[in-house]
Design a protein around this motif. Sequence first.
Motif, PDB file in Angstrom:
ATOM      1  N   TYR A 105       3.826  -2.912  -8.887  1.00 57.50           N
ATOM      2  CA  TYR A 105       3.470  -2.368  -7.580  1.00 57.50           C
ATOM      3  C   TYR A 105       2.995  -3.470  -6.637  1.00 57.50           C
ATOM      4  CZ  TYR A 105       2.086   1.124  -4.180  1.00 57.50           C
ATOM      5  OH  TYR A 105       1.992   1.872  -3.038  1.00 57.50           O
ATOM      6  N   LEU A 147       4.694  -4.228  -3.028  1.00 53.05           N
ATOM      7  CA  LEU A 147       3.935  -4.272  -1.780  1.00 53.05           C
ATOM      8  C   LEU A 147       4.062  -5.644  -1.094  1.00 53.05           C
ATOM      9  CD1 LEU A 147       0.638  -2.438  -2.763  1.00 53.05           C
ATOM     10  CD2 LEU A 147       2.397  -1.617  -1.194  1.00 53.05           C
ATOM     11  N   ARG A 192      -5.118  -5.438  -0.483  1.00 55.85           N
ATOM     12  CA  ARG A 192      -6.008  -4.286  -0.713  1.00 55.85           C
ATOM     13  C   ARG A 192      -5.764  -3.684  -2.100  1.00 55.85           C
ATOM     14  NH1 ARG A 192      -4.656  -3.203   4.613  1.00 55.85           N
ATOM     15  NH2 ARG A 192      -3.126  -1.656   3.969  1.00 55.85           N
ATOM     16  N   PHE A 193      -4.499  -3.502  -2.442  1.00 55.59           N
ATOM     17  CA  PHE A 193      -4.161  -2.942  -3.746  1.00 55.59           C
ATOM     18  C   PHE A 193      -4.645  -3.861  -4.864  1.00 55.59           C
ATOM     19  CE2 PHE A 193      -1.241  -2.998  -7.360  1.00 55.59           C
ATOM     20  CZ  PHE A 193      -1.457  -1.720  -7.853  1.00 55.59           C
TER      21      PHE A 193
END
Length: 82
Positions: free
Chosen positions: A71, A75, A30-31
């Motif tokens: 990031y 994740l 999603r990110f």
Amino acid sequence: SAALRRLVEAARGSEAGRAGARKAQAAADRFMMAMAGDLPGYEEAARALYAADADRFRHHIAGWPADVRGYAERLAGAAFGS
């Protein structure tokens, strides 16, 4: 018996690990789609993420901006068992 209890506990731990990996994959995906969907290597990185191939994942995100790359790696960590 103790042996059966150990087998059940091992199965639960394995199941929890797979669930954690799936959650990490979904969160990272999603990110990545939102922040890096138009960056070079995105599709290949997503494939590597779902194949649990950490080396290939890192290779394809190497050219991304450091904050986005960092990031995404954070994740995705549980997807790779780290």
